[in-house]
Design a protein around this motif. Structure first.
Motif, PDB file in Angstrom:
ATOM      1  N   ASP A   1      45.924  31.646  -1.574  1.00  0.00           N
ATOM      2  CA  ASP A   1      47.198  32.169  -2.059  1.00  0.00           C
ATOM      3  C   ASP A   1      47.686  33.276  -1.117  1.00  0.00           C
ATOM      4  OD1 ASP A   1      49.387  33.090  -3.415  1.00  0.00           O
ATOM      5  OD2 ASP A   1      48.292  33.792  -5.186  1.00  0.00           O
TER       6      ASP A   1
ATOM      7  N   TYR B   1      54.565  34.381   8.998  1.00  0.00           N
ATOM      8  CA  TYR B   1      53.916  33.618   7.928  1.00  0.00           C
ATOM      9  C   TYR B   1      52.397  33.640   8.068  1.00  0.00           C
ATOM     10  CZ  TYR B   1      58.628  31.754   7.355  1.00  0.00           C
ATOM     11  OH  TYR B   1      59.984  31.632   7.171  1.00  0.00           O
TER      12      TYR B   1
ATOM     13  N   ALA C   1      53.390  33.045   2.502  1.00  0.00           N
ATOM     14  CA  ALA C   1      53.111  31.617   2.672  1.00  0.00           C
ATOM     15  C   ALA C   1      54.282  30.907   3.354  1.00  0.00           C
ATOM     16  CB  ALA C   1      52.826  30.978   1.322  1.00  0.00           C
TER      17      ALA C   1
ATOM     18  N   TYR D   1      49.075  31.105   7.253  1.00  0.00           N
ATOM     19  CA  TYR D   1      48.747  29.716   6.924  1.00  0.00           C
ATOM     20  C   TYR D   1      47.401  29.337   7.531  1.00  0.00           C
ATOM     21  CZ  TYR D   1      50.649  29.010  11.657  1.00  0.00           C
ATOM     22  OH  TYR D   1      50.893  29.108  13.008  1.00  0.00           O
TER      23      TYR D   1
ATOM     24  N   SER E   1      53.933  35.934  -0.863  1.00  0.00           N
ATOM     25  CA  SER E   1      55.237  35.873  -0.209  1.00  0.00           C
ATOM     26  C   SER E   1      55.139  35.567   1.277  1.00  0.00           C
ATOM     27  CB  SER E   1      55.983  37.197  -0.408  1.00  0.00           C
ATOM     28  OG  SER E   1      55.242  38.273   0.151  1.00  0.00           O
TER      29      SER E   1
ATOM     30  N   ALA F   1      55.452  28.041   2.577  1.00  0.00           N
ATOM     31  CA  ALA F   1      56.277  27.423   1.526  1.00  0.00           C
ATOM     32  C   ALA F   1      57.057  26.239   2.102  1.00  0.00           C
ATOM     33  CB  ALA F   1      57.205  28.458   0.902  1.00  0.00           C
ATOM     34  N   ASP F   2      58.377  26.215   1.952  1.00  0.00           N
ATOM     35  CA  ASP F   2      59.190  25.080   2.399  1.00  0.00           C
ATOM     36  C   ASP F   2      59.858  25.325   3.747  1.00  0.00           C
ATOM     37  OD1 ASP F   2      58.610  23.487   0.201  1.00  0.00           O
ATOM     38  OD2 ASP F   2      60.180  24.427  -1.004  1.00  0.00           O
TER      39      ASP F   2
END
Length: 363
Positions: free
Chosen positions: A229, A257, A234, A259, A232, A236-237
């Protein structure tokens, strides 16, 4: 009576949790590197002297009898090396040969046999003398193949086959299973991972870049094991917005980011090591199922022999981690390494390659 009833409910609860077996962990940041002495029982450093200095970062493979170094760079060469570090034989692959250097996508091992994969579709097998033995046609095209046994192979498509809708293909004696559907709305980005798969006890681990999830293959099949986790931070999309290579380059240059880049290593029954990218900086994540903690370290440092920064393992095999360090890196850090290690180096150590073999300390 109440005590036994509570125990019964607890057993039901933990049984359900074990079946789910998908957990989310929030990383804990460590302000210092992970030291070899903290996880290692012993460390062996093997100096390898090849005819010409090894260029780039070779792939390291380990069988019962040999190390194999597959070098891609100025030359494309497969080196067979004894466990003592002595080179037994090397094969140079050219561009006009039967096995074209440009077409080699991977090198794999089954027992002491080494196989060179061409264009993701066929394996040219070599015997222990590095003599060509036979060619095997693979059941499907993939960027990364991971053999478990003679009859079972896991393949990571990694978008090399545009016609395939799944990233994971498992072939067991002709029985084909597929997992992890490809997200067609994301940019078709192909990346190289040194350890997408890793054996972990009697299971196999898998990590896919940008997914933030470690998967496991066991008797139940292919399933998520745990999720990291990043909140914020991450991705994401963000990947859905990428349409062409310049967009992908812009994504990497943003450095905003967190990851998983796609490397995972099984250490022991309770711990898993994997790489994390935090805003453009590679770090090491260590998940301990006993403590239920995920700790992120700036890197791994050999505090027992050479005082070198080891960065990341290449492979994990039977409770051992293997790292690769060039002689040039040791030369650049000569002032920081102990005299005891300097005395062990050969005269031409700067042109050598070093394998660090770390045996993990039992828990």
């Amino acid at each position: 009576m109440n005590r036994w009833f509570i125990l019964f409910l607890s057993l039901i609860f933990f049984s359900c949790e074990e079946k789910d077996s998908s957990f989310s962990f929030q990383p804990i940041q460590a302000n210092k590197p992970l030291l070899v002495g903290e996880i290692g029982e012993s460390l062996e450093i093997i100096e390898i002297q090849t005819k010409y200095p090894i260029s780039g970062t070779p792939t390291i493979l380990k069988s019962d009898k040999y190390f194999y170094l597959f070098e891609e760079g100025i030359v494309t060469t497969l080196h067979q090396i004894g466990l003592d570090g002595n080179v037994r034989k090397s094969i140079d692959f050219g561009f006009d040969d039967k096995l074209n250097a440009d077409g080699i996508t991977q090198v794999i091992l089954i027992e002491n046999g080494v196989g060179v994969i061409s264009r993701g579709t066929s394996i040219i097998w070599f015997d222990e003398n590095l003599e060509e033995r036979e060619t095997e046609k693979l059941p499907f095209k993939a960027h990364f193949h991971f053999p478990i046994t003679d009859g079972q192979i896991i393949s990571f498509n990694n978008r090399i086959d545009d016609q395939e809708d799944y990233d994971i293909l498992i072939n067991q004696n002709g029985d084909l299973k597929k997992s992890l559907p490809i997200r067609k709305d994301e940019y078709n980005y192909v990346y190289k991972s040194y350890s997408s798969f890793s054996k972990w006890n009697d299971k196999v681990l898998f990590s896919q870049a940008f997914n933030d999830t470690i998967y496991v293959l066991d008797q139940e099949g292919f399933r998520p094991l745990f999720h990291v986790d990043f909140g914020s931070n991450a991705v994401a999309d963000r990947l859905i917005q990428i349409q062409h290579p310049l967009d992908m380059l812009a994504f990497f240059n943003e450095k905003k980011y967190h990851y998983l880049p796609g490397e995972v290593y099984g250490i022991d029954i309770h711990r898993i090591l994997f790489q994390i990218n935090e805003k453009g900086t590679r770090k090491v994540g260590l998940l301990d199922f006993q403590s239920d903690e995920l700790t992120v370290y700036p890197g791994i440092v050999d505090n027992s022999i050479s005082n070198m920064i080891l960065y990341f393992p290449q492979i994990s095999v039977d409770g051992e981690l293997y790292f690769g360090i060039s002689g040039e890196q040791i030369l650049e850090n000569y002032d920081r390494i102990p005299d005891s290690f300097k005395h062990r180096l050969s005269t031409d150590y700067a042109e050598s390659y070093f394998i660090y073999r770390l045996k993990i300390k039992p828990r």
